[in-house]
Design a protein around this motif. Structure first.
Motif, PDB file in Angstrom:
ATOM      1  N   ILE A 173       0.897  -1.099  -0.123  1.00  0.00           N
ATOM      2  CA  ILE A 173       0.146   0.108  -0.178  1.00  0.00           C
ATOM      3  C   ILE A 173       0.817   1.129  -0.161  1.00  0.00           C
ATOM      4  O   ILE A 173       0.362   2.343  -0.755  1.00  0.00           O
ATOM      5  N   GLY A 174       1.727   1.278   0.653  1.00  0.00           N
ATOM      6  CA  GLY A 174       3.032   2.300   0.725  1.00  0.00           C
ATOM      7  C   GLY A 174       3.285   2.630  -0.726  1.00  0.00           C
ATOM      8  O   GLY A 174       3.440   3.808  -1.002  1.00  0.00           O
ATOM      9  N   VAL A 175       3.866   1.687  -1.106  1.00  0.00           N
ATOM     10  CA  VAL A 175       4.384   1.872  -2.608  1.00  0.00           C
ATOM     11  C   VAL A 175       3.399   2.341  -3.708  1.00  0.00           C
ATOM     12  O   VAL A 175       3.525   3.190  -4.427  1.00  0.00           O
ATOM     13  N   GLY A 182       1.379   9.418  -5.775  1.00  0.00           N
ATOM     14  CA  GLY A 182       2.090  10.878  -5.433  1.00  0.00           C
ATOM     15  C   GLY A 182       2.486  11.399  -6.648  1.00  0.00           C
ATOM     16  O   GLY A 182       2.245  12.501  -6.888  1.00  0.00           O
ATOM     17  N   HIS A 183       3.089  10.598  -7.577  1.00  0.00           N
ATOM     18  CA  HIS A 183       3.724  11.055  -8.831  1.00  0.00           C
ATOM     19  C   HIS A 183       2.332  11.437  -9.786  1.00  0.00           C
ATOM     20  O   HIS A 183       2.551  12.466 -10.530  1.00  0.00           O
ATOM     21  N   LEU A 220       2.043   9.594   2.174  1.00  0.00           N
ATOM     22  CA  LEU A 220       1.819   9.312   3.527  1.00  0.00           C
ATOM     23  C   LEU A 220       0.717  10.103   4.000  1.00  0.00           C
ATOM     24  O   LEU A 220       0.013   9.759   4.944  1.00  0.00           O
ATOM     25  N   LYS A 221       0.744  11.374   3.360  1.00  0.00           N
ATOM     26  CA  LYS A 221      -0.217  12.215   3.848  1.00  0.00           C
ATOM     27  C   LYS A 221      -1.840  11.686   3.336  1.00  0.00           C
ATOM     28  O   LYS A 221      -2.703  11.613   4.247  1.00  0.00           O
ATOM     29  N   LYS A 231       3.584   4.299   9.775  1.00  0.00           N
ATOM     30  CA  LYS A 231       5.121   4.311  10.201  1.00  0.00           C
ATOM     31  C   LYS A 231       5.869   3.368   9.285  1.00  0.00           C
ATOM     32  O   LYS A 231       6.876   3.393   8.985  1.00  0.00           O
ATOM     33  N   GLY A 232       5.253   2.097   9.101  1.00  0.00           N
ATOM     34  CA  GLY A 232       5.679   1.090   8.531  1.00  0.00           C
ATOM     35  C   GLY A 232       5.801   1.642   7.070  1.00  0.00           C
ATOM     36  O   GLY A 232       6.966   1.383   6.392  1.00  0.00           O
ATOM     37  N   ALA A 233       4.911   2.054   6.483  1.00  0.00           N
ATOM     38  CA  ALA A 233       5.159   2.648   5.039  1.00  0.00           C
ATOM     39  C   ALA A 233       5.979   3.478   4.673  1.00  0.00           C
ATOM     40  O   ALA A 233       6.630   3.587   3.830  1.00  0.00           O
TER      41      ALA A 233
END
Length: 230
Positions: free
Chosen positions: A96-98, A104-105, A178-179, A193-195
């Motif tokens: 999910i973070g990636v 974001g791009h 992250l936001k 935090k993990g992401a």
């Protein structure tokens, strides 16, 4: 000129290689660690990406699967967020973070984020620079043609410039990701935090790549200076 059997500037290459390998090992290790941590939301990387794009008001970007590991990217030409097999259908915090980072791009593209536009604009010049810099520099070194040495250095500088501009683009994409994850509760706050750790590790690969390129550029300048002394 330096001795035939030993070129002291090779130490710069070694340092750059060590930095790149360390950064690569760091991102792979961190991604592997948080790939084992499943998000409480149960969202896959693809689902999280689709939700983020929707919440950002972006309707003309599709989310597609792409082969490979850590091959995730956003392509502004095709308007696609491409997610690797370890991200697209996975429900981990890392996935999910990636996925959010690549979105974001897409958001940067939608709002005409200046550094992204600059990076896109210099891609052709950077590609030419990375392709032709070494052949021209080596020709200048072998045949003692100073203008070729200078052109080679200038062309390689374009590739370094591209990597320099890449840094704010990547850091900003992670910040946006992250936001979005935190504000919209796509994952739990403790999972953010993990992401973040995954995205910071990924960002270090760009820092290491820039450092390695700067060291390589320094090596070219030193070699050119040594030829002048000869």
């Amino acid at each position: 000129m330096y001795g035939y059997y030993f070129d002291p500037t090779y130490i710069l290459l070694v340092i750059g290689m060590v930095l790149s390998l360390a950064a690569s090992a760091k991102v792979k290790g961190t991604f592997a660690k948080y790939s084992k941590v499943h998000s409480t939301s149960g969202l896959t990387g693809a689902e999280a990406a689709q939700q983020i794009l929707h919440m950002a008001g972006i309707t003309d970007v599709s989310v597609v699967a792409v082969a490979g590991s850590l091959t995730d990217h956003y392509d502004p030409r095709t308007r696609q967020v491409a997610l690797s097999q370890d991200v697209y259908g996975k429900t981990s915090v890392a996935a999910i973070g990636v996925a959010a980072h690549e979105c974001g791009h897409a958001i940067q593209d939608a709002v005409n984020y200046a550094p992204l536009n600059i990076r896109t604009a210099i891609v052709p010049a950077a590609n030419i620079g990375s392709t032709l810099s070494w052949p021209l520099f080596l020709a200048g070194l072998v045949f003692s043609i100073r203008p070729l040495l200078t052109v080679g250095i200038l062309l390689f500088s374009l590739a370094v410039l591209f990597q320099l501009v890449t840094l704010p683009v990547e850091f900003n994409a992670s910040a946006r990701a992250l936001k979005m994850l935190g504000d919209n509760r796509l994952i739990a706050q403790e999972e953010v935090k993990g992401a973040q750790k995954v995205l910071v590790a990924a960002a270090l690969t760009y820092v290491a790549a820039l450092a390695a390129s700067v060291l390589q550029l320094l090596r070219l300048i030193i070699l050119a200076g040594g030829r002048d002394r000869d």
